[in-house]
Each structure stands twice: as structure tokens, then as C-alpha cells.
Design a protein around this motif. Sequence first.
Motif, PDB file in Angstrom:
ATOM      1  N   ARG A 109     -19.810 -23.910   1.968  1.00  0.00           N
ATOM      2  CA  ARG A 109     -18.706 -24.033   2.932  1.00  0.00           C
ATOM      3  C   ARG A 109     -17.850 -25.221   2.514  1.00  0.00           C
ATOM      4  O   ARG A 109     -18.340 -26.338   2.391  1.00  0.00           O
ATOM      5  CB  ARG A 109     -19.262 -24.268   4.338  1.00  0.00           C
ATOM      6  N   VAL A 110     -16.579 -24.989   2.315  1.00  0.00           N
ATOM      7  CA  VAL A 110     -15.644 -26.054   1.967  1.00  0.00           C
ATOM      8  C   VAL A 110     -14.936 -26.517   3.232  1.00  0.00           C
ATOM      9  O   VAL A 110     -14.276 -25.726   3.900  1.00  0.00           O
ATOM     10  CB  VAL A 110     -14.616 -25.579   0.912  1.00  0.00           C
ATOM     11  N   GLY A 131     -22.665 -36.192  -1.254  1.00  0.00           N
ATOM     12  CA  GLY A 131     -22.666 -34.783  -0.848  1.00  0.00           C
ATOM     13  C   GLY A 131     -21.450 -33.997  -1.295  1.00  0.00           C
ATOM     14  O   GLY A 131     -21.416 -32.778  -1.136  1.00  0.00           O
ATOM     15  N   ARG A 132     -20.450 -34.683  -1.830  1.00  0.00           N
ATOM     16  CA  ARG A 132     -19.269 -33.976  -2.326  1.00  0.00           C
ATOM     17  C   ARG A 132     -19.506 -33.496  -3.754  1.00  0.00           C
ATOM     18  O   ARG A 132     -20.442 -33.920  -4.419  1.00  0.00           O
ATOM     19  CB  ARG A 132     -18.042 -34.887  -2.324  1.00  0.00           C
ATOM     20  N   GLY A 167     -17.981 -30.651   2.212  1.00  0.00           N
ATOM     21  CA  GLY A 167     -18.578 -29.544   2.960  1.00  0.00           C
ATOM     22  C   GLY A 167     -20.007 -29.321   2.508  1.00  0.00           C
ATOM     23  O   GLY A 167     -20.656 -30.223   1.974  1.00  0.00           O
ATOM     24  N   ARG A 168     -20.491 -28.103   2.692  1.00  0.00           N
ATOM     25  CA  ARG A 168     -21.831 -27.755   2.192  1.00  0.00           C
ATOM     26  C   ARG A 168     -21.650 -27.164   0.803  1.00  0.00           C
ATOM     27  O   ARG A 168     -21.544 -25.951   0.636  1.00  0.00           O
ATOM     28  CB  ARG A 168     -22.516 -26.750   3.120  1.00  0.00           C
ATOM     29  N   PHE A 178     -15.165 -30.687 -15.947  1.00  0.00           N
ATOM     30  CA  PHE A 178     -16.527 -30.615 -15.437  1.00  0.00           C
ATOM     31  C   PHE A 178     -16.549 -30.543 -13.915  1.00  0.00           C
ATOM     32  O   PHE A 178     -15.561 -30.846 -13.253  1.00  0.00           O
ATOM     33  CB  PHE A 178     -17.349 -31.823 -15.909  1.00  0.00           C
ATOM     34  N   ALA A 179     -17.719 -30.158 -13.393  1.00  0.00           N
ATOM     35  CA  ALA A 179     -18.023 -30.214 -11.965  1.00  0.00           C
ATOM     36  C   ALA A 179     -19.294 -31.037 -11.816  1.00  0.00           C
ATOM     37  O   ALA A 179     -20.276 -30.810 -12.531  1.00  0.00           O
ATOM     38  CB  ALA A 179     -18.208 -28.815 -11.392  1.00  0.00           C
ATOM     39  N   LEU A 180     -19.279 -32.003 -10.895  1.00  0.00           N
ATOM     40  CA  LEU A 180     -20.351 -32.987 -10.774  1.00  0.00           C
ATOM     41  C   LEU A 180     -20.713 -33.203  -9.313  1.00  0.00           C
ATOM     42  O   LEU A 180     -19.826 -33.411  -8.473  1.00  0.00           O
ATOM     43  CB  LEU A 180     -19.860 -34.319 -11.379  1.00  0.00           C
ATOM     44  N   ASN A 181     -22.023 -33.148  -8.989  1.00  0.00           N
ATOM     45  CA  ASN A 181     -22.480 -33.508  -7.649  1.00  0.00           C
ATOM     46  C   ASN A 181     -22.399 -35.017  -7.482  1.00  0.00           C
ATOM     47  O   ASN A 181     -22.845 -35.763  -8.349  1.00  0.00           O
ATOM     48  CB  ASN A 181     -23.933 -33.074  -7.433  1.00  0.00           C
TER      49      ASN A 181
END
Length: 93
Positions: free
Chosen positions: A72-73, A44-45, A13-14, A37-40
Amino acid sequence: MNDEVRLTAWVRGRVQGVGFRWFTRAKALEIGGLSGFALNLDDGRVQVVAEGGRAGCESLLHWLREGDTPGRVDGVTEIWDTPRGGYESFAIR
């Protein structure tokens, strides 16, 4: 049952450039007992890896899908595995 698990989730999403990773880290810390962790990703995900108790990981997954996330998911794909360890806390990468 609150076995230790590893959740890997890919959020579509965005979700880049809107503070998504920061809010994900804050939610993981709020839930407590989670590391990862959270990773770009280049496509785009956002990839989220969380290890800890099953209930905490399920709570984070529910928030990723239906919570008050920034942006936005459009969808979340997840896999479950056994923890690998090596994370001291929940980081933004």
C-alpha cells in the motif's frame, strides 16, 4: 523533450516485505532505458533512484504513485536532479 534526468523518490506506506522493490525493478526494466536501484530504508520507506530519459522516469513515478504496486502506497516524495551515472542496470539493494 526527453532529457536525461535523475529521479529520487521516497515511497511511504506498507512497502517493505511485500515484493515492492522487486516489482519496482521489473517496472523499470519494462519501461526500458532506466538504471538505478530500489532500497529499503530503516524507517519503513523504500527509496527509488532512477536515471534515464525524463519520460521513462515520469512513467516510473506515475506507477509508484498510482500503479498496481504490491502493498500500500500512502505517499511519494520526489526530487529531480541531473544524472550522476555509475549504474549498469536497475538493481535491488
